[in-house]
Write a protein that holds these residues in place. Sequence first.
Motif, short mmCIF file in Angstrom:
data_model
loop_
_atom_site.label_atom_id
_atom_site.label_comp_id
_atom_site.label_asym_id
_atom_site.label_seq_id
_atom_site.Cartn_x
_atom_site.Cartn_y
_atom_site.Cartn_z
N ASP A 75 0.85 -1.19 0.00
CA ASP A 75 0.00 0.00 0.00
C ASP A 75 0.88 1.24 0.00
O ASP A 75 1.95 1.25 0.63
N VAL A 76 0.45 2.27 -0.69
CA VAL A 76 1.08 3.59 -0.60
C VAL A 76 0.09 4.50 0.13
O VAL A 76 -0.94 4.88 -0.43
N LEU A 78 -0.91 7.79 1.38
CA LEU A 78 -0.66 9.21 1.17
C LEU A 78 -1.24 10.04 2.30
O LEU A 78 -2.03 9.55 3.12
N LYS A 86 -0.96 11.38 -7.11
CA LYS A 86 -1.10 9.97 -6.71
C LYS A 86 -0.96 9.03 -7.90
O LYS A 86 -0.38 7.94 -7.77
N ALA A 90 1.82 6.03 -8.28
CA ALA A 90 1.50 4.63 -8.57
C ALA A 90 2.29 4.13 -9.78
O ALA A 90 2.84 3.01 -9.76
N MET A 110 -3.46 2.35 -3.52
CA MET A 110 -3.26 3.74 -3.08
C MET A 110 -4.28 4.04 -1.97
O MET A 110 -5.49 3.95 -2.18
#
Length: 529
Positions: A75-76, A78, A86, A90, A110
Amino acid sequence: LWTVSAFIPPNLKSSARMLRFQPLRSNSQTDIPTEWQGEVLSQLKSVIDPDLGQDIVTLGFIKNLVADGSTVSFDVELTTPACPVKDQFAADCDRLVRDLEWVDDVKITMTAQPTSMDTDTTGMSQINAIIAVSSCKGGVGKSTTSVNLAYALQSLGATVGIFDADVYGPSLPTMIKPDDDIVRFVGRQIAPLQRNGVRLMSFGYVNEGSAVMRGPMVTQLLDQFLSVTNWGSLDYLIIDMPPGTGDIQLTLTQRLNITAAVIVTTPQELSFVDVERGVEMFDSVNVPCVAVVENMAYYEVERAPLFDKHDLKSAFLDKLESNGVASNGQADELAEALLKIVEQKSNSSGQSKPEQIRIFGSGHTQRLSEQWGIEHTFSMPLMDQIAADGDSGTPFMLSNPDSSQAKIYVDLAKSVVSEVAKVKFQKENERPSIVFSEESHKMVVNGDDLLSPADLRRACRCAACVEELTGRQLLIASSISEKIKPMKLSPYGNYALSVDWSDGHRSLYPYRQIMGLLESKKVPISSSS
């Protein structure tokens, strides 16, 4: 095991790498490096957050990193779901991790950090950031900016709410007609109304007309509204501030943990003077002003055509035929082609764009930017459709989402998202940590600096301790015991610390005052005994 690349001639190996020939793996289990996490994170360190200036690994954005054979998933997380970069994040993460030889597939989710706020106000604990939209001058389009900023943020993927803080003249009921006007309760709290997913609350929704009451009553009413409204989880709460810099405005900026402010003005000098007061008010309570919107900055007028198409085509025909350039009926086709070339050239030069007429002067956005260091300034045109949409109850961003004016609101929203991320990151690192040590009977600032509780209590600047008009000290310093201690420490907005003392007194200390006092009366650790 042999790989396909072993059989590729040297002159074709670069093309083979583009086609991503992968090593042959056994069917039973995919071999991955022992330190695969380090390899993945090392790759991802190349992705830099443009707002915070650090890589996403150092910032802690990478969560739930898992390798299932040759498939890597993570997972990123933010700072906000409305992050304008974003998609680029990705794409960069996917490309960098796929560059590892043992990786066949990458799965990226994301996400955004959980919304939370350090506040005592019930119903606001799940709000990530509070944006005050202020003008300090009535009639400059502040509410129009608040509403369209909210829907622009929503278009970026954020969850947004709007609170109309103008009790004397609420604008939200006119500007936004909710999906329904049914008041719903969540426990003992009121659920905000909604329009297209944006949550709404205004005194005008629950009481027709404006309030006729004195200032202290309005302050209590606003406090009740903030307490009883269950906003739920929000990325941004837009506060449509009442005009002015009086008691109500100060109470709101002190009571709420406002993250940042957007200033709205018009080109006139009179509006600029009031805006300066507003910026100074926010600066005094440590709320940064991150953008300026200049409404009614210009009026767009369609330019007169540079040429008449019929006349120009006739001139081309005459010239072609007189010179014998075209024959057999080809003159008309050539003239039409020449006309299109001229039109394209005039369009590319910008001569066909509407002319901007600055009816009220050149404005003061540059002065605000230079004087206060506000980088983001936006000029909105005087436009009848924006006003008509505000009167009809449908925001301009909803009725005209693809217009050039809507793009200005989206650009404003992107700059707010960017600046709020910076502000929150900086505040986490800049706000001093202040605790009381029972063992040493000292206030511990940032882990090592020590300050006597008695000295801090004597430095109280409240109306009971200092005469407000003259600044004369009312508190007798010798009356404060050296054994006094704080019973409760809690942050107050962005700029101050609230202290409940053991003598029953409550003090409010701006962080600037505490740090200044620390410098003048710092207690060395060696002499703490």
